[in-house]
Design an enzyme around this catalytic site. Sequence first.
Site, short mmCIF file in Angstrom:
data_model
loop_
_atom_site.label_atom_id
_atom_site.label_comp_id
_atom_site.label_asym_id
_atom_site.label_seq_id
_atom_site.Cartn_x
_atom_site.Cartn_y
_atom_site.Cartn_z
CG ASP A 106 7.42 4.64 5.73
OD1 ASP A 106 7.04 3.95 5.00
OD2 ASP A 106 7.15 5.92 5.78
CB SER A 107 5.60 -1.09 5.50
OG SER A 107 6.91 -1.72 5.32
CG ASP A 140 10.25 4.21 2.82
OD1 ASP A 140 10.36 4.83 1.84
OD2 ASP A 140 9.26 3.28 3.07
CE LYS A 168 9.80 3.48 -0.79
NZ LYS A 168 8.55 3.97 -0.06
CD GLU A 217 2.13 1.13 -1.62
OE1 GLU A 217 3.07 1.67 -1.37
OE2 GLU A 217 1.32 0.52 -0.94
O1 KIV Z 1 7.32 1.03 3.50
C1 KIV Z 1 7.34 0.39 2.49
O2 KIV Z 1 7.46 -0.86 3.10
C2 KIV Z 1 7.22 0.82 1.13
C3 KIV Z 1 6.92 -0.32 0.19
C4 KIV Z 1 5.46 -1.08 0.43
C5 KIV Z 1 7.36 -0.15 -1.15
O3 KIV Z 1 7.35 1.65 0.88
#
Ligand code: KIV
Length: 254
Positions: A36-37, A75, A104, A173
């Site tokens: 979700d980045s 995510d 996740k 993280e």
């Molecule tokens: O959202 C994301 O990209 C992540 C990674 C930074 C592990 O959770």
Amino acid sequence: MKKINLKKRPIICLTSYSKFFAEIADEYCDIVLVGDSLGMVYYGDPSTRSVSLNDMIRHAKSVRSGVKKAIMVVDMPYRTYSNPTLAKKNALRIMRETKCDAVKLEGGKEISHIIKHLIKNRINVMGHIGLLPQKVRSKKDYKIKGINAVEKNKIINDLKCIQESGVFSIVLEAVKNHTAKEVMKFSKIPIIGIGASKECDGQILVLEDMLGMFKKVPKFVKKYSNLRSYIKKAVKQYSKDIRDKKFPTKRNVY
Ligand code: KIV
């Protein structure tokens, strides 16, 4: 429920939000994460909190068409897993519509009952502890974790709780190196570090960060390219060519 087997070490992971990048990541990675980045990296939002379930599903479908061999994880966005019933409904929708292998969730002890509920319903879950981006409202609030004994003990406790709940792997993280090393002593499942120790079982980075698309990146990012400057150079040349009447040429017209 697909049985996830992560025997190989180190475990190599990257994020992807679209087919093009996913195809490349799939060649070299064991896990491709639709993170979700997405909200910050792709849409330029101040945090990951604005990402919707529909956004994740749209991008994950695109990634699915590029991932053939890696484990694909999606995510669950902010507020889509606030209770077991909601989490199950949304996770099943993600699994059904994107055909991913796992979801996740961010959090430790406080969400371990939710994780248990998903796994009981045959959904593979990856955990995420340490710095939790969904708890952060803007870039300036990103702070590393595990800097003192209280924080270290919390991370270890979170690890134990969600490990016990049945996650197949955990992202750790932005934690102090010595804390990450300590956390590793309690792990029975693969720990994937991002800004954590090299002692982790694997590493993950946001693909666009390591490609050098952004001017400012966290300390834990190593830039393997400088895509921003390549793109800038190409766009500058394109605009110059049009102005100088050098594009299109005979070869580019019908
Ligand atoms: O959202 C994301 O990209 C992540 C990674 C930074 C592990 O959770």
